[in-house]
Design a protein around this motif. Structure first.
Motif, PDB file in Angstrom:
ATOM      1  N   LEU A 164      24.022 -77.793  84.152  1.00 35.63           N
ATOM      2  CA  LEU A 164      23.276 -78.970  84.974  1.00 35.63           C
ATOM      3  C   LEU A 164      21.877 -78.838  84.876  1.00 35.63           C
ATOM      4  O   LEU A 164      21.070 -79.831  84.847  1.00 35.63           O
ATOM      5  CB  LEU A 164      24.177 -79.333  85.875  1.00 35.63           C
ATOM      6  CG  LEU A 164      23.714 -80.762  86.717  1.00 35.63           C
ATOM      7  CD1 LEU A 164      23.979 -81.842  85.716  1.00 35.63           C
ATOM      8  CD2 LEU A 164      24.686 -80.954  88.214  1.00 35.63           C
ATOM      9  N   THR A 165      21.673 -77.537  85.380  1.00 39.00           N
ATOM     10  CA  THR A 165      19.970 -77.280  85.662  1.00 39.00           C
ATOM     11  C   THR A 165      19.170 -77.288  84.260  1.00 39.00           C
ATOM     12  O   THR A 165      18.300 -78.167  84.511  1.00 39.00           O
ATOM     13  CB  THR A 165      20.010 -76.439  86.384  1.00 39.00           C
ATOM     14  OG1 THR A 165      20.512 -76.017  87.662  1.00 39.00           O
ATOM     15  CG2 THR A 165      18.309 -75.906  86.842  1.00 39.00           C
ATOM     16  N   LEU A 166      19.928 -76.738  83.503  1.00 38.54           N
ATOM     17  CA  LEU A 166      19.211 -76.788  82.070  1.00 38.54           C
ATOM     18  C   LEU A 166      18.915 -78.361  81.461  1.00 38.54           C
ATOM     19  O   LEU A 166      18.038 -78.543  80.884  1.00 38.54           O
ATOM     20  CB  LEU A 166      19.765 -75.938  81.217  1.00 38.54           C
ATOM     21  CG  LEU A 166      19.749 -74.448  81.648  1.00 38.54           C
ATOM     22  CD1 LEU A 166      20.719 -73.563  80.377  1.00 38.54           C
ATOM     23  CD2 LEU A 166      18.361 -73.731  81.423  1.00 38.54           C
ATOM     24  N   ARG A 167      20.030 -79.043  81.603  1.00 35.19           N
ATOM     25  CA  ARG A 167      20.122 -80.325  81.321  1.00 35.19           C
ATOM     26  C   ARG A 167      19.109 -81.163  81.970  1.00 35.19           C
ATOM     27  O   ARG A 167      18.406 -82.236  81.228  1.00 35.19           O
ATOM     28  CB  ARG A 167      21.562 -81.050  81.480  1.00 35.19           C
ATOM     29  CG  ARG A 167      21.517 -82.420  80.981  1.00 35.19           C
ATOM     30  CD  ARG A 167      21.564 -82.566  79.322  1.00 35.19           C
ATOM     31  NE  ARG A 167      21.638 -83.845  78.799  1.00 35.19           N
ATOM     32  CZ  ARG A 167      20.522 -84.851  78.973  1.00 35.19           C
ATOM     33  NH1 ARG A 167      19.485 -84.489  79.416  1.00 35.19           N
ATOM     34  NH2 ARG A 167      20.864 -85.906  78.545  1.00 35.19           N
ATOM     35  N   ASN A 168      18.807 -81.087  83.068  1.00 40.16           N
ATOM     36  CA  ASN A 168      18.089 -81.965  83.690  1.00 40.16           C
ATOM     37  C   ASN A 168      16.300 -81.396  83.896  1.00 40.16           C
ATOM     38  O   ASN A 168      15.621 -81.813  84.467  1.00 40.16           O
ATOM     39  CB  ASN A 168      18.423 -82.127  85.269  1.00 40.16           C
ATOM     40  CG  ASN A 168      19.844 -83.150  85.115  1.00 40.16           C
ATOM     41  OD1 ASN A 168      19.837 -83.794  84.311  1.00 40.16           O
ATOM     42  ND2 ASN A 168      20.488 -82.898  86.097  1.00 40.16           N
ATOM     43  N   ALA A 169      16.339 -79.975  83.497  1.00 36.57           N
ATOM     44  CA  ALA A 169      15.143 -79.454  83.519  1.00 36.57           C
ATOM     45  C   ALA A 169      14.133 -80.328  82.613  1.00 36.57           C
ATOM     46  O   ALA A 169      14.579 -80.508  81.258  1.00 36.57           O
ATOM     47  CB  ALA A 169      15.294 -77.914  83.296  1.00 36.57           C
ATOM     48  N   PRO A 170      12.647 -80.194  82.769  1.00 36.17           N
ATOM     49  CA  PRO A 170      11.713 -80.873  81.823  1.00 36.17           C
ATOM     50  C   PRO A 170      11.725 -79.846  80.769  1.00 36.17           C
ATOM     51  O   PRO A 170      11.916 -78.647  80.719  1.00 36.17           O
ATOM     52  CB  PRO A 170      10.338 -80.661  82.610  1.00 36.17           C
ATOM     53  CG  PRO A 170      10.612 -79.778  83.684  1.00 36.17           C
ATOM     54  CD  PRO A 170      12.183 -79.905  84.009  1.00 36.17           C
TER      55      PRO A 170
END
Length: 422
Positions: free
Chosen positions: A364-370
């Motif tokens: 989830l962090t990788l998906r929402n990261a710029p």
């Protein structure tokens, strides 16, 4: 290319003896080999074994110490074989047809002298309690050498792992529950500690099955769990258990529980279980002089409040009688194995769930990261030479008068504004 065989090592007990004979501490030996002190302690207790270059260095050091001891003892060794041969030849030459009486007497005397020299000297019980803080050599000499060991169930190679574990549980379980009760004074905690130790043994059964002393492995695990200081924070351990029914048992248990945990455990292993001094020191992870001092101080404290137990043999019998007088629930092998497997499954599933949670949070962090770098905006600064922005100024008196006049007249209708000539 075939690997060279690993150098042989003596038994863990012999490793400890060689180190102490060289007057080396565990830290000194660890510095020589290039490992930590905890690693040397695990080598001497038999929990782990060195490998590779560490094993070669360790074996070389132990062999050097053994060679030094052998060289030091060689000039002082008697030569009984040459004396017996000379006596036998002299008697044979004097009376060849009859047996030599003088030679038989000399051999019997030499054997009796050898037995007297080999027999350990056991001082009186009050000699151990005479000194309040004995030194290490005095403590070692004042303690008798015990040869009895904890009885373990006989090994049967035809048994399955479950049957072998059941035999170990049935043979060692009752004694361990009584020992844990004497160490803690709590019936529930004693039963729980023994069951937890057997559960841990079943989880590591391939390692425990090939151990030199499986009963000692389980005993060490039960003692560690029973005497853990974290139990005092549990709500169920805040209130003491009901004392024993007999007044003598209550007095003895109170004295035993008043001892420090280290002295209580060393006394239980030496006078209760019957281990010798080096094995007691190895199981308590202490040096031999330290274990001897703990045992002596524990005996002094008990003899001071209960003079009838000054004799170690009487103390040994008393430890067994108090443990057998209590009705304690014995661990059942099937229940222990089932509980061990259930705990293993529970913690395995918990580990899998925790790992999945970490993976999901990472995804989830990788998906929402710029996806690209956005530099931050620089702070603004003042520029000189540019006039400030201004709006219309305030109305003058003439402007105000004209505005009032226009508002007072009718904007619509026949009346119109006409210019006037001035």
């Amino acid at each position: 290319m075939p690997q060279s065989p690993a150098p042989p090592l003596p038994s863990p007990k012999e490793r400890r003896r060689l180190r102490e004979a060289k007057s080396l501490s565990q830290a000194d030996l660890a510095a020589k080999v290039g490992v930590t002190r905890e690693t040397v302690r695990s080598w001497e207790t038999g929990r782990t074994s060195p490998r590779g270059r560490k094993r070669e260095a360790y074996a070389k050091l132990l062999n050097a110490v053994a060679a030094e001891q052998a060289a030091a003892e060689a000039p002082h060794r008697p030569e009984p074989k040459k004396t017996e041969r000379a006596t036998t030849s002299a008697s044979t030459s004097s009376t060849p047809s009859t047996p030599s009486t003088a030679g038989g007497r000399s051999r019997s005397r030499s054997k009796s002298a050898a037995k007297r020299a080999a027999k350990p000297r056991t001082p009186a019980p009050h000699a151990a309690a005479a000194s309040t803080a004995p030194a290490a050599p005095t403590a070692l000499r004042s303690l008798p050498v015990r040869v009895t060991k904890a009885e373990a169930p006989p090994e049967q190679p035809d048994l399955t792992p479950a049957q072998a574990f059941d035999a170990l549980c049935a043979g060692c379980g009752p004694g361990l529950v009584r020992q844990a009760y004497l160490l803690t004074g709590r019936r529930g905690l004693a039963q729980e500690s023994v069951e937890r130790a057997f559960q841990l043994a079943w989880q590591r059964w391939p390692e425990v099955a090939v151990d030199r002393d499986p009963a000692g492995w389980v005993r060490a695990a039960a003692y560690e769990y029973a005497m853990s200081p974290w139990h005092r924070f549990r709500p169920g351990q805040r209130h003491p258990d009901a004392p024993p029914a007999q007044a003598a048992d209550r007095a003895f248990l109170d004295v035993l529980l008043s001892l420090p945990p280290a002295q209580r455990r060393a006394l239980m292993l030496y006078d209760g279980v019957g281990l010798d001094l080096p094995e007691t020191a190895a199981e308590t992870e202490a040096s031999t002089p330290a274990a001897a001092n703990r045992i002596l101080h524990a005996r002094e404290a008990i003899a001071e409040r209960l003079p009838d137990l000054a004799d170690p043999e009487v103390l040994h019998q008393r430890l067994g009688e108090v443990g057998k007088a209590e009705k304690l629930r014995l661990p059942r092998a099937e229940r222990v194995r089932t509980g061990s497997e259930y705990r293993a499954r529970f913690w395995t599933r918990a580990a899998i769930a925790f790992t999945a949670l970490i993976i999901g949070a990472t995804a989830l962090t990788l998906r929402n990261a710029p996806t690209h770098y956005e530099p931050p905006q620089a702070p603004g600064r003042a520029i000189s030479g540019v006039p400030p922005r201004m709006g219309p100024g305030p109305l003058t008196y003439e402007d105000t008068t004209l505005r009032e006049k226009l508002r007072a007249e009718f904007p619509n209708g026949e009346e119109r504004l006409t210019p006037e000539a001035r």
